[in-house]
Scaffold this motif. Structure first.
Motif, PDB file in Angstrom:
ATOM      1  N   VAL A  52     169.461 -32.469   8.883  1.00  0.00           N
ATOM      2  CA  VAL A  52     168.763 -31.281   8.379  1.00  0.00           C
ATOM      3  C   VAL A  52     167.321 -31.226   8.868  1.00  0.00           C
ATOM      4  O   VAL A  52     166.564 -30.344   8.460  1.00  0.00           O
ATOM      5  N   GLY A  53     166.929 -32.192   9.689  1.00  0.00           N
ATOM      6  CA  GLY A  53     165.608 -32.132  10.307  1.00  0.00           C
ATOM      7  C   GLY A  53     164.452 -32.592   9.448  1.00  0.00           C
ATOM      8  O   GLY A  53     163.307 -32.204   9.694  1.00  0.00           O
ATOM      9  N   CYS A  54     164.725 -33.473   8.465  1.00  0.00           N
ATOM     10  CA  CYS A  54     163.642 -33.920   7.580  1.00  0.00           C
ATOM     11  C   CYS A  54     162.720 -34.926   8.275  1.00  0.00           C
ATOM     12  O   CYS A  54     161.610 -35.167   7.810  1.00  0.00           O
ATOM     13  N   ASN A  79     158.282 -24.833  -1.519  1.00  0.00           N
ATOM     14  CA  ASN A  79     158.287 -24.382  -0.124  1.00  0.00           C
ATOM     15  C   ASN A  79     157.117 -25.038   0.579  1.00  0.00           C
ATOM     16  O   ASN A  79     155.990 -25.008   0.081  1.00  0.00           O
ATOM     17  N   CYS A  80     157.391 -25.625   1.736  1.00  0.00           N
ATOM     18  CA  CYS A  80     156.326 -26.372   2.410  1.00  0.00           C
ATOM     19  C   CYS A  80     155.312 -25.423   3.042  1.00  0.00           C
ATOM     20  O   CYS A  80     155.676 -24.485   3.751  1.00  0.00           O
ATOM     21  N   THR A  81     154.039 -25.711   2.787  1.00  0.00           N
ATOM     22  CA  THR A  81     152.963 -24.973   3.445  1.00  0.00           C
ATOM     23  C   THR A  81     152.236 -25.915   4.394  1.00  0.00           C
ATOM     24  O   THR A  81     151.174 -25.620   4.927  1.00  0.00           O
ATOM     25  N   ARG A  82     152.824 -27.086   4.554  1.00  0.00           N
ATOM     26  CA  ARG A  82     152.303 -28.088   5.462  1.00  0.00           C
ATOM     27  C   ARG A  82     153.504 -28.905   5.923  1.00  0.00           C
ATOM     28  O   ARG A  82     154.385 -29.205   5.122  1.00  0.00           O
ATOM     29  N   SER A  83     153.568 -29.245   7.194  1.00  0.00           N
ATOM     30  CA  SER A  83     154.652 -30.083   7.708  1.00  0.00           C
ATOM     31  C   SER A  83     154.074 -31.417   8.130  1.00  0.00           C
ATOM     32  O   SER A  83     152.911 -31.487   8.531  1.00  0.00           O
ATOM     33  N   ALA A  84     154.906 -32.439   8.085  1.00  0.00           N
ATOM     34  CA  ALA A  84     154.490 -33.728   8.658  1.00  0.00           C
ATOM     35  C   ALA A  84     154.784 -33.686  10.157  1.00  0.00           C
ATOM     36  O   ALA A  84     155.580 -32.868  10.616  1.00  0.00           O
ATOM     37  N   TYR A 107     151.287 -33.317   0.219  1.00  0.00           N
ATOM     38  CA  TYR A 107     151.731 -34.627   0.731  1.00  0.00           C
ATOM     39  C   TYR A 107     152.971 -34.500   1.630  1.00  0.00           C
ATOM     40  O   TYR A 107     153.324 -35.425   2.339  1.00  0.00           O
ATOM     41  N   VAL A 108     153.664 -33.389   1.578  1.00  0.00           N
ATOM     42  CA  VAL A 108     154.908 -33.101   2.308  1.00  0.00           C
ATOM     43  C   VAL A 108     156.109 -33.879   1.740  1.00  0.00           C
ATOM     44  O   VAL A 108     156.812 -33.361   0.902  1.00  0.00           O
ATOM     45  N   HIS A 109     156.339 -35.096   2.160  1.00  0.00           N
ATOM     46  CA  HIS A 109     157.444 -35.847   1.546  1.00  0.00           C
ATOM     47  C   HIS A 109     157.295 -37.349   1.744  1.00  0.00           C
ATOM     48  O   HIS A 109     156.413 -37.812   2.473  1.00  0.00           O
ATOM     49  N   ALA A 166     162.811 -27.956   1.166  1.00  0.00           N
ATOM     50  CA  ALA A 166     163.958 -27.238   1.744  1.00  0.00           C
ATOM     51  C   ALA A 166     164.942 -28.206   2.390  1.00  0.00           C
ATOM     52  O   ALA A 166     166.156 -28.073   2.252  1.00  0.00           O
ATOM     53  N   CYS A 167     164.398 -29.218   3.089  1.00  0.00           N
ATOM     54  CA  CYS A 167     165.281 -30.166   3.770  1.00  0.00           C
ATOM     55  C   CYS A 167     166.039 -31.029   2.765  1.00  0.00           C
ATOM     56  O   CYS A 167     167.175 -31.426   3.017  1.00  0.00           O
ATOM     57  N   ASP A 168     165.404 -31.324   1.627  1.00  0.00           N
ATOM     58  CA  ASP A 168     166.088 -32.117   0.599  1.00  0.00           C
ATOM     59  C   ASP A 168     167.290 -31.347   0.061  1.00  0.00           C
ATOM     60  O   ASP A 168     168.367 -31.903  -0.159  1.00  0.00           O
ATOM     61  N   SER A 174     153.647 -25.054  12.971  1.00  0.00           N
ATOM     62  CA  SER A 174     152.906 -26.285  13.271  1.00  0.00           C
ATOM     63  C   SER A 174     153.818 -27.439  13.705  1.00  0.00           C
ATOM     64  O   SER A 174     153.342 -28.467  14.171  1.00  0.00           O
ATOM     65  N   GLN A 175     155.114 -27.282  13.537  1.00  0.00           N
ATOM     66  CA  GLN A 175     156.023 -28.394  13.869  1.00  0.00           C
ATOM     67  C   GLN A 175     156.079 -28.610  15.378  1.00  0.00           C
ATOM     68  O   GLN A 175     156.411 -27.708  16.132  1.00  0.00           O
ATOM     69  N   THR A 176     155.741 -29.810  15.781  1.00  0.00           N
ATOM     70  CA  THR A 176     155.728 -30.112  17.211  1.00  0.00           C
ATOM     71  C   THR A 176     157.064 -30.678  17.679  1.00  0.00           C
ATOM     72  O   THR A 176     157.390 -30.634  18.849  1.00  0.00           O
ATOM     73  N   THR A 191     156.547 -35.549  11.796  1.00  0.00           N
ATOM     74  CA  THR A 191     157.928 -35.916  12.105  1.00  0.00           C
ATOM     75  C   THR A 191     158.940 -34.853  11.644  1.00  0.00           C
ATOM     76  O   THR A 191     160.129 -34.972  11.916  1.00  0.00           O
ATOM     77  N   CYS A 192     158.483 -33.821  10.932  1.00  0.00           N
ATOM     78  CA  CYS A 192     159.389 -32.772  10.433  1.00  0.00           C
ATOM     79  C   CYS A 192     159.896 -31.905  11.581  1.00  0.00           C
ATOM     80  O   CYS A 192     159.132 -31.548  12.479  1.00  0.00           O
ATOM     81  N   PHE A 193     161.186 -31.534  11.533  1.00  0.00           N
ATOM     82  CA  PHE A 193     161.685 -30.552  12.508  1.00  0.00           C
ATOM     83  C   PHE A 193     162.734 -29.627  11.899  1.00  0.00           C
ATOM     84  O   PHE A 193     163.667 -29.181  12.555  1.00  0.00           O
ATOM     85  N   CYS A 194     162.516 -29.277  10.610  1.00  0.00           N
ATOM     86  CA  CYS A 194     163.468 -28.409   9.908  1.00  0.00           C
ATOM     87  C   CYS A 194     163.564 -27.030  10.545  1.00  0.00           C
ATOM     88  O   CYS A 194     164.621 -26.405  10.515  1.00  0.00           O
ATOM     89  N   ALA A 195     162.447 -26.543  11.111  1.00  0.00           N
ATOM     90  CA  ALA A 195     162.481 -25.191  11.675  1.00  0.00           C
ATOM     91  C   ALA A 195     163.541 -25.113  12.770  1.00  0.00           C
ATOM     92  O   ALA A 195     164.310 -24.152  12.830  1.00  0.00           O
TER      93      ALA A 195
END
Ligand code: SF4
Ligand code: SF4
Ligand code: SF4
Lengths: 387, 266
Positions: free
Chosen positions: A353-355, A170-175, A74-76, A120-122, A243-245, A177-181
């Protein structure tokens, strides 16, 4: 990090919940409620959002079925760890005027709480807030305390923080809107957790990162992980990162924003911004609060209360008879320049933190990355003066 | 102990629901009675003393020519005047007539229209006299009422929050119905105070607490359009219980064909 990582079969997940319960923790984990994933009490694996994924876009969040039985895809959701440490609303002290006037501090109950599913972002967000609320703690290097006092520890936050056990995922899927990388905070949890899980085909790769975490491992039905499992985990996390765009370009961000305080983009965003404060409420690092006294009708007692506040609320910038940020343009600018620029000077780290929560949960879908990019594209542009 | 405050509750054009919130204080009324003297409160007692009053709570909008005179008298007799509810604070639901031909309504409904003395517009108290504090809501919230009463008793300016409903939603852990379901929720531009009651039950806020201090209703209207609402539906969202409040009017304005009758005549 432990030398040897282990595997917990997905079918054995209840053992983790029960081991935490057995050690006296109140166990919180992701649960579906009202169309989103929130943290709530869980007692068994079925409480988790099994096979659910979130489709996130600016101003939009939808849960969908993935067609598989994974627990953490579900990511977050809207909530980070913030509400469990910096309470949305709490009583700080009470005053009684019966006889003599007396004050009583009302510290929270020191109850051990375990949160399963922190990302990780949390955790990165929590560590940013630590610099605000635990500034008096010697574990925080003085360098990071900034030039603004930085000697006080908030006992309300600290009490909860000391009693928090974190099971990171650890996320194995990003939403979307995620940009933590790009903020270098995820998708792999780096520090600050007790246990970390990475979801594989049928198992979780489990790593301990604290004494309490190590102790918990002893109570779980684990197998040793081979190199194959470890590399599968690393690949899955890397795939989420790739995968983060969205990515935030933070090059020279302090100068960029502070040299462009009169940029027309602030007027443009003020046309779209509702000044509702949602972005600040969901942000894991925002720490602003207001304090009020609530007096009983007979005037004999009163409570001093603290609650989350926001730079988008007009009252927040009311000082001695004047509103210092009467326009939405000024309030949005305050939020963005503090978050991305002056935070660095103040706390030695970015306030972001890029959440991506502020993007998803903004009712009108304002994306802070786009706002920064727009200024970066036309630096030095000047707005027409107010008439 | 300071002398008991003389409190009055006055009614204008309204449904009495806000005054009922005083009576609903139940147990707290006894505590209150030890510190204040309620000298005028038609809903509660037949004792109707004349002013001066220390504090007058005013329910209802200004809707008749008698109201116009009476609100001046109330103001002159009161040290402090606090409006209670959407009617007194924003003109109320009855301000819907401000966009229509009032004379036509009167002729269509009443057999003897000449007996009817209502004004063409329903307006808030603040359009006529100075108001010291405004309690929003339809009806007002008991907890807010209690806080304002304790502020008044402590002789400090009543504190009434002006932030959005969203702030309360997020603190309470409510999930956003606009973001997860695409509901046209008015929460972002509406004032907190209700305890985020509707979103707590997973429905969209319809703005009964009036506009927040400095929101952006025009931008929310554009969002509603993107969510699929027609121009008419957007107008109806904003033009409801607090439709005559300036910020809600601004929200409706971009989408409305029909301007308020009186303004058209200007
Ligand atoms: S500013 Fe936005 S993306 Fe950055 S940490 Fe806060 S909520 Fe997350
Ligand atoms: S921002 Fe990174 S760590 Fe946070 S949920 Fe998204 S992928 Fe995971
Ligand atoms: S940026 Fe979005 S969430 Fe933040 S105050 Fe503006 S409209 Fe609300």
């Amino acid at each position: 990090m432990t030398a040897q990582s282990r595997l917990l079969a997905r079918a054995d997940f209840n053992a983790l919940i029960h081991a935490l319960e057995a050690q006296g923790y109140r166990v919180l984990g992701p649960r579906e409620r009202a169309g989103a994933i929130v943290f709530d009490e869980i007692t068994r694996a079925e409480d988790l959002p099994v096979g659910r994924v979130s489709a996130q876009q600016p101003g939009s969040y939808r849960l969908e079925d993935s067609g598989n039985g994974r627990f953490f895809d579900y990511v977050h959701g809207p909530e980070s760890l913030k509400r469990f440490l910096f309470a949305p609303e709490e009583r700080l002290w009470t005053v009684s005027a019966e006889g003599t006037v007396s004050f009583k501090e009302t510290l929270p109950e020191a109850r051990p709480v375990a949160v399963i599913g922190a990302r990780a972002c949390d955790i990165a967000g929590m560590q940013v807030q630590d610099r605000t609320f635990l500034a008096g703690n010697e574990k925080i290097p003085p360098l990071l305390k900034g030039g603004h006092g930085g000697i006080y520890t908030d006992p309300y936050y600290a009490t909860r923080r000391e009693n928090l056990f974190i099971v990171a995922v650890n996320c194995t899927r990003s939403a979307a809107t995620c940009f933590c990388a790009s903020m270098d905070t995820g998708p792999r949890a780096r520090a600050g957790y007790d246990l970390a899980l990475t979801e594989l085909e049928d198992d979780f790769l489990v790593e301990a990162n604290s004494t309490a975490g190590e102790a918990l491992l002893a109570a779980l039905p684990l197998r040793n992980a081979d190199a194959g499992a470890e590399s599968a985990a690393a690949e899955a996390i890397e795939a989420a990162a790739v995968s983060q765009t969205r990515r935030m370009d933070t090059t020279g961000i302090q100068a960029l924003l502070f040299d462009n305080l009169e940029h027309p983009r602030w007027d443009d965003v003020a046309e779209r911004c509702l000044s509702c404060g949602n972005c600040t409420m969901v942000c894991p690092t925002c720490f602003c609060h207001s304090e009020t006294d609530v007096t009983s009708l007979d005037g004999a007692t009163s409570e001093h209360r603290r609650q989350w506040d926001s730079c988008f609320a007009l009252d927040h910038s009311y000082l001695h008879g004047a509103q210092i940020r009467p326009q939405i343009r000024q309030r949005y600018r305050q939020w963005l320049t503090h978050k991305l620029a002056s935070w660095i000077e103040q706390f030695g780290t970015s306030g972001c933190v890029g959440c991506g929560r502020c993007i998803t949960w903004c009712p009108t879908g304002i994306d802070l990355i786009e706002e920064v990019n727009a200024i970066r594209a036309t630096p030095g542009a000047q707005r027409a003066a107010d008439i | 102990m300071a002398q008991k405050l003389r409190i009055a509750v006055h009614k204008f054009a309204s449904c009495d629901g806000c005054q009922m919130q005083f009576l609903n204080l139940e147990q707290d009324l006894l505590t209150l009675a030890r510190q204040v003297e309620i000298v005028h409160f038609a809903e509660a007692t037949s004792v109707m003393q004349q002013g001066p009053y220390d504090v007058s709570f005013v329910e209802g909008s200004i809707s008749t020519s008698t109201d116009l005179q009476r609100i001046q008298q109330v103001r002159a007799a009161s040290r402090m005047l606090i409006t209670i509810g959407a009617c007194a604070t924003a003109g109320g639901l009855q301000a819907l007539r401000n966009w229509k031909d009032h004379g036509e309504f009167v002729r269509a409904i009443y057999a003897r229209p000449e007996y009817i003395d209502s004004l063409a517009q329903s307006t808030p108290v603040s359009a006529h006299v100075k108001v010291d504090a405004e309690l929003w809501g339809c009806p007002i919230d008991q907890q807010q009422l209690k806080r304002v009463l304790s502020d008044v008793l402590a002789r400090i300016t009543p504190r009434i929050p002006g932030e959005s409903v969203c702030m309360e939603c997020k603190r309470a852990g409510n999930v956003c119905v606009l973001v997860t379901k695409g509901e046209p929720c008015l929460g972002p531009v509406t004032r907190t105070g209700c305890g985020a009651l509707c979103p707590r039950y997973e429905r969209d806020c319809y703005g009964c607490f009036g506009p927040q201090e400095d929101g952006n209703a025009r931008a929310l209207g554009r969002r509603f359009q993107a969510l699929g609402l027609s121009a008419d539906e957007i107008v109806r969202r904003f033009r409801f219980i607090n439709g005559w409040a300036p910020a809600m009017r601004a929200g409706a304005q971009a989408w409305e064909k029909q301007k308020p009758i009186i303004e058209n005549m200007d």
